[in-house]
Design an enzyme around this catalytic site. Structure first.
Site, PDB file in Angstrom:
ATOM      1  N   ASP A 255     -19.876  23.886 -84.837  1.00  0.00           N
ATOM      2  CA  ASP A 255     -19.339  25.225 -85.112  1.00  0.00           C
ATOM      3  C   ASP A 255     -17.829  25.199 -85.303  1.00  0.00           C
ATOM      4  OD1 ASP A 255     -19.140  24.653 -82.271  1.00  0.00           O
ATOM      5  OD2 ASP A 255     -18.547  26.744 -81.967  1.00  0.00           O
TER       6      ASP A 255
ATOM      7  N   GLU B 205     -19.568  25.319 -79.350  1.00  0.00           N
ATOM      8  CA  GLU B 205     -18.527  24.805 -78.458  1.00  0.00           C
ATOM      9  C   GLU B 205     -17.407  25.826 -78.330  1.00  0.00           C
ATOM     10  OE1 GLU B 205     -14.898  22.405 -77.294  1.00  0.00           O
ATOM     11  OE2 GLU B 205     -15.200  23.720 -78.993  1.00  0.00           O
TER      12      GLU B 205
HETATM   13 ZN   LIG Z   1     -13.294  21.329 -81.267  1.00  0.00          ZN
END
Ligand SMILES: [Zn+2]
Length: 415
Positions: free
Chosen positions: A87, A181
């Site tokens: 992401d 993340e």
């Molecule tokens: Zn990163």
């Protein structure tokens, strides 16, 4: 060899950058956005093309692939993982990324497409270390997504190198790709029991040559203010305004301990979002510090400030909900120093001087370390993350990929 790596990582980064994988903090689906599945599926089919057969795309939003040991004797070598996230951050759009490659950079200003934005070595002096090298940027309307698609490109390129050379001796290698993340919640559902790795390395650090084994301790405080709303014409002496309570609380946070006022090893408070109306308002405060006791002291201070606001607004109420987001991984990693020793030797054997730095943030590696698998961070060759000025250096990315290869081989040599 550097040239081969450089070409492969560049070509991969360009391919992954155009997939919109921006995550969404406000979404409750897993992963938070569907584009992240698209990139996991692309990765899965690329790994299959490399001849890797043990690939699992997990419902929780993870891909784990395994390269077996070169031969039976090497089954005793500890399995080692390499991890990157698919992401991109919410700070700047990741939709419709148009990457551009500047070949043999001359040291001049780089216009970002036709957007009017310019990436200049005057503001970004790290560019000058890349004169003569290839640089990759977006076109000024989006981020590039080198955070962390450079990491993905480096891991897969290393896998391509290793699988094409069965004569290279190594133990089991796991390739781990995560989602969300940037929301800080991606690892909440990580099925650690499915992992065989004893050690792991996250390719999610900026710059060149750095290794990071220390990150912040991170707490999130949601401070919720409840007021008493009244018709504004008759409010005198009756109304308690939750918006004013929230403003009063924010004004108590020490400005000298904010992200804008600190760097290096200093921690901070950061009020990140404010929502609400006269009846109820809430403020989310991030607390960060390398030192655990300092982080806890700040969360206690937030409670104190909340109580002060409550007593200054009779009839109103304040409540604090505190959540540990991640912990400094330093203690756990230093209990098992081999994970860093091997990395240090591998970076050096790729011809780079290793440099130990601290992350003013967290990584999936910190979460994995807390789950019992020490997971320091490696540089991935990008700069200016979460920004339209994000850029990556193809040569540094190639070096990061070679560090992955070296690390895999080094673990086999150590046995
Ligand atoms: Zn990163």
């Amino acid at each position: 060899m550097q040239h081969w790596f450089s070409e492969r990582v560049t070509e991969r980064l360009l391919r992954y950058a155009v997939v919109d994988t921006q995550s969404d903090r406000s979404s409750t689906s897993r992963p938070t956005t569907p584009g992240q599945w698209d990139l996991l599926n692309i990765i899965s089919s690329e790994l299959q093309d490399l001849g890797i057969t043990d690939i699992s795309v997990l419902d929780e939003g993870f891909l784990i692939a395994r390269i077996p040991p070169t031969n039976r004797r090497l089954e005793q070598v500890p399995a080692v993982g390499f991890m990157a996230h698919v992401d991109t951050a919410e700070d700047v759009s990741g939709r419709g990324v148009v990457p551009q490659v500047i070949k043999e950079y001359t040291g001049n200003d780089i216009p970002l497409g036709t957007s009017g934005y310019v990436l200049s070595p005057k503001e970004h002096p790290e560019l000058l270390s890349c004169v003569g090298k290839d640089i990759i940027t977006a076109d000024g309307t989006t981020l590039l997504g080198a955070d962390d698609k450079a990491g993905i490109a480096e891991i897969i390129t290393a896998a391509e190198y290793l699988t094409a050379r069965p004569e290279l001796e190594h133990g089991a290698v796991e390739l781990i790709f995560t989602t969300d993340e940037e929301t800080g919640r991606g690892m909440d559902h990580f099925p650690v029991e499915k992992l065989r790795s004893r050690y792991c390395y996250t390719l999610d650090g900026p710059g060149r040559g750095t290794m990071e084994a220390e990150c912040f301790n991170a707490l999130k405080c949601d401070v919720i203010f409840t007021g008493v709303s009244y018709h504004l014409g008759n409010a005198r002496g009756r109304m308690v305004n939750a918006v004013t309570m929230a403003a009063s609380f924010i004004s108590m946070l020490p400005q000298a301990e904010s992200p804008e006022a600190t760097d290096g090893r200093f921690g901070y408070y950061c009020p990140l979002t404010v929502t609400g109306d006269a009846e109820q308002a809430s403020v989310t405060v991030f607390i960060r510090d390398f030192d655990r006791t300092e982080a806890v002291r700040r969360s206690e201070a937030v409670e104190q400030m909340a109580r002060s606001v409550q007593s200054a607004f009779p009839g109103g109420a304040v409540r604090v909900e505190t959540l540990w987001q991640y912990e400094n991984m330093y203690d756990a990693i230093s209990r098992d120093p081999k994970v860093l020793d091997v990395l240090k030797r591998s970076i050096a054997s790729a011809g780079i001087t290793p440099e130990m730095t601290s992350i003013r943030g967290g990584t999936d590696g910190a979460r994995l370390t807390a789950m019992g698998i020490p997971a320091p961070n490696i540089f991935s060759g990008g700069f200016n993350y979460h920004s339209r000025y994000e850029w990556a250096c193809a040569d540094y990315m190639a070096e990061a990929s070679r560090v992955v290869v070296e690390t895999v081989l080094q673990w086999a040599r150590e046995e």
